[in-house]
Design an enzyme around this catalytic site. Sequence first.
Site, PDB file in Angstrom:
ATOM      1  N   GLY A  17       1.015  -3.860 -14.315  1.00 50.78           N
ATOM      2  CA  GLY A  17       1.034  -3.091 -13.030  1.00 50.78           C
ATOM      3  C   GLY A  17       1.994  -1.955 -13.275  1.00 50.78           C
ATOM      4  O   GLY A  17       1.729  -1.142 -14.386  1.00 50.78           O
ATOM      5  N   ASP A  63      14.800 -12.658 -16.136  1.00 46.75           N
ATOM      6  CA  ASP A  63      14.973 -12.867 -14.741  1.00 46.75           C
ATOM      7  C   ASP A  63      15.665 -12.299 -14.047  1.00 46.75           C
ATOM      8  O   ASP A  63      17.096 -12.339 -14.049  1.00 46.75           O
ATOM      9  CB  ASP A  63      15.285 -14.305 -14.432  1.00 46.75           C
ATOM     10  CG  ASP A  63      15.259 -15.063 -12.981  1.00 46.75           C
ATOM     11  OD1 ASP A  63      15.034 -14.183 -11.941  1.00 46.75           O
ATOM     12  OD2 ASP A  63      15.449 -16.085 -12.697  1.00 46.75           O
ATOM     13  N   ASN A  90      11.789  -2.267 -11.070  1.00 51.16           N
ATOM     14  CA  ASN A  90      10.436  -2.243 -10.799  1.00 51.16           C
ATOM     15  C   ASN A  90       9.904  -3.955 -10.471  1.00 51.16           C
ATOM     16  O   ASN A  90       9.190  -4.104  -9.438  1.00 51.16           O
ATOM     17  CB  ASN A  90       9.729  -1.879 -11.717  1.00 51.16           C
ATOM     18  CG  ASN A  90       8.159  -2.067 -11.639  1.00 51.16           C
ATOM     19  OD1 ASN A  90       7.409  -1.653 -10.593  1.00 51.16           O
ATOM     20  ND2 ASN A  90       7.696  -3.141 -12.445  1.00 51.16           N
ATOM     21  N   TYR A 157       8.843  -9.467   3.181  1.00 54.19           N
ATOM     22  CA  TYR A 157       8.694  -8.198   2.055  1.00 54.19           C
ATOM     23  C   TYR A 157       9.204  -6.923   2.652  1.00 54.19           C
ATOM     24  O   TYR A 157       9.824  -6.236   2.131  1.00 54.19           O
ATOM     25  CB  TYR A 157       7.260  -8.262   1.711  1.00 54.19           C
ATOM     26  CG  TYR A 157       7.064  -7.105   0.633  1.00 54.19           C
ATOM     27  CD1 TYR A 157       7.136  -7.650  -0.593  1.00 54.19           C
ATOM     28  CD2 TYR A 157       6.265  -5.846   0.812  1.00 54.19           C
ATOM     29  CE1 TYR A 157       6.858  -6.645  -1.798  1.00 54.19           C
ATOM     30  CE2 TYR A 157       5.909  -5.151  -0.090  1.00 54.19           C
ATOM     31  CZ  TYR A 157       6.169  -5.605  -1.311  1.00 54.19           C
ATOM     32  OH  TYR A 157       6.053  -4.532  -2.457  1.00 54.19           O
ATOM     33  N   LYS A 161      12.095  -4.562   1.187  1.00 54.05           N
ATOM     34  CA  LYS A 161      11.964  -3.288   0.620  1.00 54.05           C
ATOM     35  C   LYS A 161      12.830  -2.218   1.388  1.00 54.05           C
ATOM     36  O   LYS A 161      13.181  -0.948   1.077  1.00 54.05           O
ATOM     37  CB  LYS A 161      10.499  -2.934   0.574  1.00 54.05           C
ATOM     38  CG  LYS A 161       9.710  -3.808  -0.274  1.00 54.05           C
ATOM     39  CD  LYS A 161      10.213  -3.484  -2.057  1.00 54.05           C
ATOM     40  CE  LYS A 161       9.316  -4.093  -2.880  1.00 54.05           C
ATOM     41  NZ  LYS A 161       9.916  -3.794  -4.248  1.00 54.05           N
ATOM     42  N   ILE A 192      -1.424   0.267  -4.475  1.00 53.65           N
ATOM     43  CA  ILE A 192      -1.759   0.503  -5.772  1.00 53.65           C
ATOM     44  C   ILE A 192      -2.585  -0.612  -6.389  1.00 53.65           C
ATOM     45  O   ILE A 192      -2.314  -1.698  -6.195  1.00 53.65           O
ATOM     46  CB  ILE A 192      -0.296   0.760  -6.576  1.00 53.65           C
ATOM     47  CG1 ILE A 192       0.443   1.682  -5.798  1.00 53.65           C
ATOM     48  CG2 ILE A 192      -1.156   1.251  -7.910  1.00 53.65           C
ATOM     49  CD1 ILE A 192      -0.237   3.157  -5.597  1.00 53.65           C
ATOM     50  N   THR A 194      -3.249  -3.059  -8.405  1.00 59.83           N
ATOM     51  CA  THR A 194      -2.545  -3.618  -9.497  1.00 59.83           C
ATOM     52  C   THR A 194      -2.896  -5.187  -9.379  1.00 59.83           C
ATOM     53  O   THR A 194      -3.299  -5.869  -8.716  1.00 59.83           O
ATOM     54  CB  THR A 194      -0.962  -3.607  -9.429  1.00 59.83           C
ATOM     55  OG1 THR A 194      -0.481  -4.224  -8.232  1.00 59.83           O
ATOM     56  CG2 THR A 194      -0.380  -2.097  -9.365  1.00 59.83           C
ATOM     57  N   PRO A 195      -2.437  -5.919 -10.393  1.00 54.27           N
ATOM     58  CA  PRO A 195      -2.612  -7.415 -10.204  1.00 54.27           C
ATOM     59  C   PRO A 195      -1.928  -8.267  -9.230  1.00 54.27           C
ATOM     60  O   PRO A 195      -2.723  -9.036  -8.753  1.00 54.27           O
ATOM     61  CB  PRO A 195      -2.066  -8.013 -12.019  1.00 54.27           C
ATOM     62  CG  PRO A 195      -2.159  -6.993 -12.422  1.00 54.27           C
ATOM     63  CD  PRO A 195      -1.927  -5.653 -11.910  1.00 54.27           C
ATOM     64  N   GLN A 258       0.298   8.612   9.076  1.00 55.17           N
ATOM     65  CA  GLN A 258      -0.516   8.633  10.113  1.00 55.17           C
ATOM     66  C   GLN A 258       0.487   8.287  11.516  1.00 55.17           C
ATOM     67  O   GLN A 258       1.390   7.596  11.296  1.00 55.17           O
ATOM     68  CB  GLN A 258      -1.558   7.444   9.977  1.00 55.17           C
ATOM     69  CG  GLN A 258      -2.245   7.679   8.796  1.00 55.17           C
ATOM     70  CD  GLN A 258      -3.026   6.468   8.227  1.00 55.17           C
ATOM     71  OE1 GLN A 258      -4.343   6.217   8.634  1.00 55.17           O
ATOM     72  NE2 GLN A 258      -2.549   5.611   7.569  1.00 55.17           N
TER      73      GLN A 258
END
Length: 258
Positions: A17, A63, A90, A157, A161, A192, A194-195, A258
Amino acid sequence: MKRVEGKVAVVTGGAMGLGEAAAHMLAREGAKLVVTDVKGETAERVAESICAAGGEAIHLEHDVSDEAAWERVMAATLDRFGKLDVLVNNAGVGWGGAPEEETLERWRRLMSINLDGVFLGTKHAILAMKRKAEPGGSIINLSSIEGLVGDPNLGAYNASKGGVRLYTKSVALYCAKAGLGIRVNSVHPGYIWTPMVEHYLSEAGDLEEGRKALDAMHPIGHVGEPDDIAYGILYLASDEAKFVTGAELVIDGGYTAQ
């Protein structure tokens, strides 16, 4: 161009990713790479691919929630390359659900990777960068659009973040006022391809329909590609961004406009 020639970079979550794209791009632009991931064999494949293309890279199983593991990564980086110039925090995980159904165990697991991992990486990167003959460097923390706006089903999440976003600003100010020459910035990708995003959509239902829905959420008309984020990381890692610290680099196809 060799925009980061001579620099040494650690990229966590570098096996796939965004991390894989960033590792390859930094290597193409002249950096020496330490590719880390909890999936050691996959990180090894990325490092071997960089070397096969003429770059220089090593891989480490890692880890990011384990402080002892961070100490080993930094020791190995300094032993092999003698310095650290760039850290790309990341590595991350993501899942959703209703807040009243979330468990404390799952909450803490997500935080240990997404937020604790950034804290530990930043801490040990600063220690390593201060050891250089000419202290300085660039720490790049991957946040998200979900660190800027809320989502009804991504509470944990969002919290992780958002924490990355403000922690980045705090450390950027500390490093600047302490005269360390270390810049600290956050990157905020939109969706994006990504997996991790594919897995999230597959769990939620039909993958093709999910992709169409995600495309429609971005005013530009489609989700992003890993290199869209890697170019932003490359900029922040390079000396072109020497006046940029404590900033939020939003790369989201207009999602948060937006």
